[in-house]
Enzyme design. Structure first.
Site, PDB file in Angstrom:
ATOM      1  CG  HIS A 160      -1.624   1.272   1.482  1.00 45.61           C
ATOM      2  ND1 HIS A 160      -2.909   1.518   1.058  1.00 45.61           N
ATOM      3  CD2 HIS A 160      -1.216   2.417   2.119  1.00 45.61           C
ATOM      4  CE1 HIS A 160      -3.270   2.737   1.415  1.00 45.61           C
ATOM      5  NE2 HIS A 160      -2.256   3.299   2.066  1.00 45.61           N
ATOM      6  CD  GLU A 161       1.977   3.412   3.777  1.00 48.14           C
ATOM      7  OE1 GLU A 161       2.248   4.519   3.282  1.00 48.14           O
ATOM      8  OE2 GLU A 161       0.952   3.210   4.451  1.00 48.14           O
TER       9      GLU A 161
ATOM     10  CG  HIS B 183       0.657   6.277  -0.757  1.00 43.99           C
ATOM     11  ND1 HIS B 183      -0.542   6.800  -1.177  1.00 43.99           N
ATOM     12  CD2 HIS B 183       0.419   5.712   0.452  1.00 43.99           C
ATOM     13  CE1 HIS B 183      -1.465   6.569  -0.264  1.00 43.99           C
ATOM     14  NE2 HIS B 183      -0.918   5.902   0.727  1.00 43.99           N
TER      15      HIS B 183
ATOM     16  CD  GLU C 203      -3.782   6.938   2.238  1.00 43.81           C
ATOM     17  OE1 GLU C 203      -3.503   5.722   2.209  1.00 43.81           O
ATOM     18  OE2 GLU C 203      -2.935   7.811   2.496  1.00 43.81           O
TER      19      GLU C 203
END
Length: 410
Positions: free
Chosen positions: A273-274, A277, A353
């Site tokens: 997920h990070e 970004h 997000e």
């Protein structure tokens, strides 16, 4: 004297009315449970939490929302009070009209008056075992933040008033042009100079897990050669991870609480997920968004400040835009404009997000790990699964846990 008395009376009336509205909204109009369509799903706390644990999360979330809403106007009231009671002029005299000293006095006053609000939040988190931070560490972090914020504000104020006096018609534009390299530079140095002032960072000791994370990062084009672990367990039981910085200062960081509380596949989902970004350029987009917002904000400040000073300047004992006693009014306007922009900022953040979640699901192909990670984040951070709409639009930079889990289930 009459104006000050009226200010106190009307402030009390408006705040009491506001408080009643907040209580009505949170305790009468809002249903703290999950929607009927989500009952029995993985997002339903009744499916993965004990009855008492679920009740504690609802209690904590409601009290946290209540504290936020009741203390939301505090900073505005402080700046308004400083202006109405003539403290802007008094502080200027006490500082001998020296801008750095004036900023220090004003910042110190606001810091002292808002410290009880921060302490109330700490006590609430401690009582529900979200925070475990000792008072000494909490106070140390606040002093560090106060010092950094005051130093930055002194620098910004010196530049701003210099520009105002040099170019009354274009100061806002020149201020924005100077902000562009500053924000980029701050984003570059934050991981290596700012963050270590608050916590210690070490390399991830699990070499096998680090290799899997770096393989995931490398396959996505993230220029990282190590994974850092930050010692957040001395502050909180909540879970998190992040990627920040730009260029050769970019860092992949895991909270040690996340490492200890999640299974390896769940950790990999969080890291994917990070990394998402970075892949989707959210770091740069957030920088451009901040610059766009500050451009609009500075222009509005340029337009509003002379109007308000023309109307109230004499009663506030402020001579003009270039008078350093106007700083509380500038900060009040900045705070109000930031609040008005907050729903837009949060909406953009939630979209980013959501995209990072989708990227992580694509890369890991493991929705069960995603659901498991989200459920543990709810458990350890006492996160509200389905917050009130007003709280979501004002505070939530992520989709709600209900939305994130339901998306993973789909």
């Amino acid at each position: 004297m009459v104006v000050r008395k009226k200010f106190l009376i009307w402030t009390l009336i408006i705040y009491l009315t506001y408080t009643l509205g907040v209580l009505l909204y949170l305790f009468v109009l809002h249903d703290p449970g999950v929607p009927q369509a989500a009952e029995g799903s993985a997002a339903d706390p009744a499916q993965f939490l004990g009855t008492r644990e679920a009740e504690e999360i609802r209690e904590y979330a409601t009290l946290r929302h209540l504290l936020y809403l009741l203390t939301l106007p505090v900073e505005w009231l402080i700046y308004t009070g400083v202006l109405v009671f003539g403290l802007a002029y008094t502080l200027k005299k006490a500082a001998f009209s020296k801008l750095p000293l004036y900023v220090f006095f004003l910042s110190g006053l606001v810091w002292v008056l808002t410290l009880p609000v921060s302490y109330a939040g700490r006590r609430l988190s401690l009582s529900y075992d979200v925070s475990v931070e000792p008072f000494s560490k909490w106070l140390q972090d606040h002093i560090i933040s106060f010092s950094l914020d005051t130093l930055l504000m002194i620098t910004a104020a010196l530049v701003l008033y210099r520009l105002i006096r040099m170019s009354a018609q274009r100061w806002w534009l020149y201020a924005w042009l100077l902000l562009v390299p500053f924000l980029a530079f701050f984003m570059y140095i934050q991981p290596v100079l700012i963050d270590p002032l608050y916590n210690e960072f070490d390399r991830l000791s699990d070499s096998q897990l680090e290799e899997r994370i770096l393989s995931l990062a490398g396959g996505s084009g993230v220029p990282a050669d190590r994974v850092y672990v930050v010692d957040k367990s001395e502050e909180t039981n909540a879970l998190n991870a992040y990627v920040n910085g730009i260029g050769d200062n970019l860092r992949i960081v895991l909270w040690d609480t996340t490492l200890r509380s999640l299974e390896e596949e769940e950790v990999l989902f969080i890291m994917a997920h990070e990394i998402g970004h970075y892949v989707k350029n959210h770091l740069l987009k957030s920088l451009f968004g901040a610059l766009a917002g500050s451009f609009i904000g500075l222009y509005l400040l340029y337009r509003l400040l002379p109007v308000l000073l023309h109307r109230f300047g004499s009663s506030f004992r402020i001579k003009g835009t270039g008078d350093i006693a106007s700083l509380p009014l500038i900060l009040l306007l900045v705070s109000l404009l930031s609040f008005l922009a907050q729903p837009v900022e949060m909406a953009v953040s939630r979209q980013a997000e959501r995209a990072a979640d989708e990227y992580a699901l694509e890369q890991t192909g493991d929705p069960d790990a995603a659901v498991g990670a989200f459920q543990e984040m709810i458990r350890h951070g006492k996160s509200d699964v389905h917050p009130p709409a007003l709280i979501k639009y004002l505070r939530y930079g992520h989709p709600t846990m209900l939305e994130r889990i339901r998306k993973a289930e789909e």
